[in-house]
Design an enzyme around this catalytic site. Sequence first.
Site, PDB file in Angstrom:
ATOM      1  N   PRO A  10      -2.308   5.823  -5.408  1.00 43.10           N
ATOM      2  CG  PRO A  10      -2.351   7.439  -3.753  1.00 43.10           C
ATOM      3  CD  PRO A  10      -3.005   7.049  -5.043  1.00 43.10           C
ATOM      4  CG  ASN A  11       1.110   4.042  -0.956  1.00 42.95           C
ATOM      5  OD1 ASN A  11       2.321   4.041  -1.145  1.00 42.95           O
ATOM      6  ND2 ASN A  11       0.489   5.013  -0.315  1.00 42.95           N
ATOM      7  NE  ARG A  18       5.929  -3.036   2.381  1.00 43.43           N
ATOM      8  CZ  ARG A  18       6.267  -1.806   2.027  1.00 43.43           C
ATOM      9  NH1 ARG A  18       6.087  -0.800   2.849  1.00 43.43           N
ATOM     10  NH2 ARG A  18       6.776  -1.569   0.841  1.00 43.43           N
ATOM     11  CE1 TYR A  23      -6.005  -1.581   1.727  1.00 36.29           C
ATOM     12  CE2 TYR A  23      -3.767  -1.714   2.604  1.00 36.29           C
ATOM     13  CZ  TYR A  23      -4.945  -1.020   2.439  1.00 36.29           C
ATOM     14  OH  TYR A  23      -5.075   0.241   2.970  1.00 36.29           O
ATOM     15  CG  ASN A  74      -8.523   1.350  -5.117  1.00 36.85           C
ATOM     16  OD1 ASN A  74      -8.555   2.338  -4.368  1.00 36.85           O
ATOM     17  ND2 ASN A  74      -8.210   0.141  -4.674  1.00 36.85           N
ATOM     18  CB  ALA A  77      -4.574   7.634   0.620  1.00 39.89           C
ATOM     19  CG  HIS A  80      -9.976   8.413   2.217  1.00 37.99           C
ATOM     20  ND1 HIS A  80     -11.181   7.771   2.065  1.00 37.99           N
ATOM     21  CD2 HIS A  80      -9.032   7.429   2.152  1.00 37.99           C
ATOM     22  CE1 HIS A  80     -10.975   6.461   1.941  1.00 37.99           C
ATOM     23  NE2 HIS A  80      -9.669   6.232   1.987  1.00 37.99           N
ATOM     24  CD  GLU A  98     -15.340   5.646  -3.900  1.00 38.26           C
ATOM     25  OE1 GLU A  98     -16.275   6.444  -4.142  1.00 38.26           O
ATOM     26  OE2 GLU A  98     -14.773   5.572  -2.798  1.00 38.26           O
ATOM     27  CG  HIS A 100     -12.263   1.799  -1.801  1.00 37.50           C
ATOM     28  ND1 HIS A 100     -11.120   2.550  -1.974  1.00 37.50           N
ATOM     29  CD2 HIS A 100     -13.307   2.640  -1.974  1.00 37.50           C
ATOM     30  CE1 HIS A 100     -11.468   3.794  -2.232  1.00 37.50           C
ATOM     31  NE2 HIS A 100     -12.785   3.882  -2.242  1.00 37.50           N
ATOM     32  NE  ARG A 107      -8.454  -0.126   6.541  1.00 39.30           N
ATOM     33  CZ  ARG A 107      -7.513   0.165   5.631  1.00 39.30           C
ATOM     34  NH1 ARG A 107      -7.820   0.195   4.343  1.00 39.30           N
ATOM     35  NH2 ARG A 107      -6.264   0.387   6.019  1.00 39.30           N
TER      36      ARG A 107
HETATM   37  O1  CA2 Z   1      -9.126  -0.520   0.237  1.00 39.15           O
HETATM   38  C1  CA2 Z   1      -8.676   0.109  -0.715  1.00 39.15           C
HETATM   39  O2  CA2 Z   1      -8.713  -0.312  -1.869  1.00 39.15           O
HETATM   40  C2  CA2 Z   1      -7.992   1.463  -0.473  1.00 39.15           C
HETATM   41  O3  CA2 Z   1      -8.293   2.305  -1.576  1.00 39.15           O
HETATM   42  C3  CA2 Z   1      -6.513   1.170  -0.402  1.00 39.15           C
HETATM   43  C4  CA2 Z   1      -5.662   2.400  -0.059  1.00 39.15           C
HETATM   44  C5  CA2 Z   1      -6.219   3.092   1.188  1.00 39.15           C
HETATM   45  O4  CA2 Z   1      -5.501   4.289   1.424  1.00 39.15           O
HETATM   46  C6  CA2 Z   1      -7.705   3.405   1.049  1.00 39.15           C
HETATM   47  O5  CA2 Z   1      -8.164   3.997   2.254  1.00 39.15           O
HETATM   48  C7  CA2 Z   1      -8.492   2.146   0.790  1.00 39.15           C
HETATM   49  C8  CA2 Z   1      -4.207   1.960   0.201  1.00 39.15           C
HETATM   50  C9  CA2 Z   1      -3.527   1.391  -1.029  1.00 39.15           C
HETATM   51  C10 CA2 Z   1      -2.627   0.237  -0.729  1.00 39.15           C
HETATM   52  O6  CA2 Z   1      -1.663   0.541   0.264  1.00 39.15           O
HETATM   53  C11 CA2 Z   1      -0.786  -0.448   0.647  1.00 39.15           C
HETATM   54  C12 CA2 Z   1       0.132  -0.064   1.600  1.00 39.15           C
HETATM   55  C13 CA2 Z   1       1.057  -0.985   2.056  1.00 39.15           C
HETATM   56  C14 CA2 Z   1       1.072  -2.279   1.542  1.00 39.15           C
HETATM   57  C15 CA2 Z   1       0.160  -2.644   0.581  1.00 39.15           C
HETATM   58  C16 CA2 Z   1      -0.767  -1.735   0.121  1.00 39.15           C
END
Ligand code: CA2
Length: 148
Positions: A10-11, A18, A23, A74, A77, A80, A98, A100, A107
């Site tokens: 997701p995301n 953003r 990231y 990947n 979220a 977790h 895995e 990231h 974090r």
């Molecule tokens: O660091 C990573 O690759 C994560 O898997 C990215 C996830 C985060 O929840 C994990 O803890 C670590 C988040 C995905 C990307 O989310 C975004 C949100 C807003 C803008 C751009 C990306």
Amino acid sequence: MPVIHILNGPNLNLLGTREPATYGSCTLADIEARLREIADARGATIDFRQSNHEGDLVTWIQEAGAAGEPVILNAGAYTHTSIAIHDAIRGAKAHVIEVHLSNVHARESFRHQSFIAPVAAGVILGFGALSYELALEAVLADAQQKKS
Ligand code: CA2
């Protein structure tokens, strides 16, 4: 050489739009293009996907496990939170690395636990888009070793 599945949770479709400080500025399409370049040069085939839905990831992991094909995951979220993804990897005996983008251990504490890590072959994190490339190198090296 088996198909290498690169699955994104997701995301991750928002990458590059953003939070570049966390990231990086690459989009998911940029990461896919780079991995395709590497795979093409090495005679490998990749299947690159993203979903915001936990069940899609579960199904794709089950399919890869049944086919005996490696997965670079990947889970975003869901890393977790998802016992379902943990069970899918374990149940399907999927070979999962895995990855990231960010160093989740530097974090918030809720990102320190991974339900994937205990059932993964390995974990690569904190190198931005390079984390994916390093994971692909690991899968390719493993496939090469199995061939020889
Ligand atoms: O660091 C990573 O690759 C994560 O898997 C990215 C996830 C985060 O929840 C994990 O803890 C670590 C988040 C995905 C990307 O989310 C975004 C949100 C807003 C803008 C751009 C990306």
